[in-house]
Motif scaffolding. Structure first.
Motif, PDB file in Angstrom:
ATOM      1  N   GLU A 180      15.768  73.213  69.151  1.00 41.04           N
ATOM      2  CA  GLU A 180      14.329  72.889  69.191  1.00 41.04           C
ATOM      3  C   GLU A 180      13.314  71.779  69.072  1.00 41.04           C
ATOM      4  O   GLU A 180      12.151  72.164  69.492  1.00 41.04           O
ATOM      5  CB  GLU A 180      13.986  73.734  67.856  1.00 41.04           C
ATOM      6  N   LEU A 181      13.900  70.998  68.864  1.00 39.32           N
ATOM      7  CA  LEU A 181      12.729  69.580  68.855  1.00 39.32           C
ATOM      8  C   LEU A 181      12.350  68.975  70.445  1.00 39.32           C
ATOM      9  O   LEU A 181      12.108  68.485  71.548  1.00 39.32           O
ATOM     10  CB  LEU A 181      13.624  68.724  68.262  1.00 39.32           C
ATOM     11  N   ARG A 182      13.705  69.679  71.261  1.00 43.03           N
ATOM     12  CA  ARG A 182      13.299  69.372  72.894  1.00 43.03           C
ATOM     13  C   ARG A 182      12.509  70.292  73.727  1.00 43.03           C
ATOM     14  O   ARG A 182      12.234  70.257  74.705  1.00 43.03           O
ATOM     15  CB  ARG A 182      14.664  69.455  73.248  1.00 43.03           C
ATOM     16  N   LYS A 183      11.972  71.348  72.637  1.00 47.63           N
ATOM     17  CA  LYS A 183      10.956  72.052  73.009  1.00 47.63           C
ATOM     18  C   LYS A 183       9.534  71.280  73.401  1.00 47.63           C
ATOM     19  O   LYS A 183       8.309  71.673  74.013  1.00 47.63           O
ATOM     20  CB  LYS A 183      10.459  72.825  72.419  1.00 47.63           C
ATOM     21  N   GLU A 231       5.404  73.342  77.788  1.00 44.33           N
ATOM     22  CA  GLU A 231       5.172  74.523  78.879  1.00 44.33           C
ATOM     23  C   GLU A 231       5.179  75.682  78.702  1.00 44.33           C
ATOM     24  O   GLU A 231       6.883  75.398  79.128  1.00 44.33           O
ATOM     25  CB  GLU A 231       4.292  74.637  80.490  1.00 44.33           C
ATOM     26  N   GLY A 232       5.274  76.439  79.100  1.00 39.85           N
ATOM     27  CA  GLY A 232       6.102  78.012  78.562  1.00 39.85           C
ATOM     28  C   GLY A 232       7.332  78.311  77.760  1.00 39.85           C
ATOM     29  O   GLY A 232       7.831  79.374  77.316  1.00 39.85           O
TER      30      GLY A 232
END
Length: 267
Positions: free
Chosen positions: A44-47, A154-155
């Motif tokens: 989630e953090l990598r988003k 983005e995305g």
């Protein structure tokens, strides 16, 4: 809630913030749940836009044996954790705890600023006790609250993907049960084919004998006829059994734990 002393949002979000995520501490929560929730927190953090994240598995690979022992011995000391984080070149350290309470579960996630060596954000929420999916549902809001200064890439969308929940609440059937039923279906079909061949052979012998010009014993014809009828009956029963087993296998396929998540939970 995010600590009031947290630094204001940076104006240049293009500058990457380096974040290390420590394994979540567990209190009366299964280790498999802890692993899934920690991995999901890292994902989630990598988003987030402008955030570079490293998990404990990667940290363990990077640290020497002695440094690793030092790190594992200071999980409750924020200054110590910040010191190790500084050695790794990270800006933030994310730690937390999953615990069981009398009225449910509790999820605690903290954001530690390496430069200040202090907690700058805390997400602390009581959850209705479940299979562990309640922790997964809270990860999106936790990251959004702790990193309100960071937009999503983005995305990307917030929240843990539904398929991740299968690791906590996997389909009930192990793969071997599907393979067993499917194998029995194949065996029954093969038996039906064998009995069908025997029935055809007996019928052929009956017809050949009946059409012969020699003296025919009635008992021989009766035996051929009985063999043909019995084998035909067994063939039909075998084919019907194979069909039923094949249908059962098809249904079981939909409820089979193909990824071994059930074994992961047991460990």
């Amino acid at each position: 809630m995010v600590d009031a002393s947290a630094p204001s949002a940076p104006t240049n979000l293009a500058q990457a913030k380096r974040v290390a995520v420590y394994d979540l501490e567990l209190q009366d929560i299964g280790p498999a749940i802890g692993t899934v929730v920690t991995d999901s927190l890292v994902s989630e953090l990598r988003k987030l836009e402008g955030v570079s994240v490293i998990g404990m598995d990667e940290i363990r690979d990077m640290l020497s044996h002695e440094a690793n022992k030092q790190f594992l011995g200071c999980e409750s000391d924020e200054s110590c954790l910040a010191e190790i984080a500084g050695a790794l070149g990270v800006d933030d350290l994310v730690t937390g705890k999953l615990s069981k309470a009398a009225d449910g579960h509790v999820m605690l996630v903290r954001r530690i600023d390496q430069g200040q060596a202090k907690v700058v954000g805390t997400f602390n929420q009581r959850l209705k006790a479940g299979t562990g999916q309640e922790f997964l549902l809270a990860i999106g809001p936790a990251v959004e609250e702790l990193y309100a200064d960071r937009a999503l890439r983005e995305g990307k969308s917030r929240g843990v993907a539904e398929e991740v929940a299968l690791r906590l609440d996997p389909p009930p059937l192990p793969p071997w049960s599907f393979y067993t039923v499917a194998g029995l279906a194949v065996a029954a079909a093969a038996a039906g084919g064998l009995f069908g061949i025997l029935a055809n052979n007996a019928e052929s012998q009956f017809n050949t004998t009946a059409a012969g010009s020699g003296i025919i014993q009635g008992k021989v014809l009766v035996d051929y006829e009985n063999d043909a009828n019995n084998n035909a009956l067994l063939a039909n029963v075998s084919y019907a059994t194979a069909g039923g087993l094949a249908l059962s296998a098809a249904i079981m396929f939909l409820f089979t734990d193909w990824h071994g998540y059930g074994q992961e939970i047991k460990r």
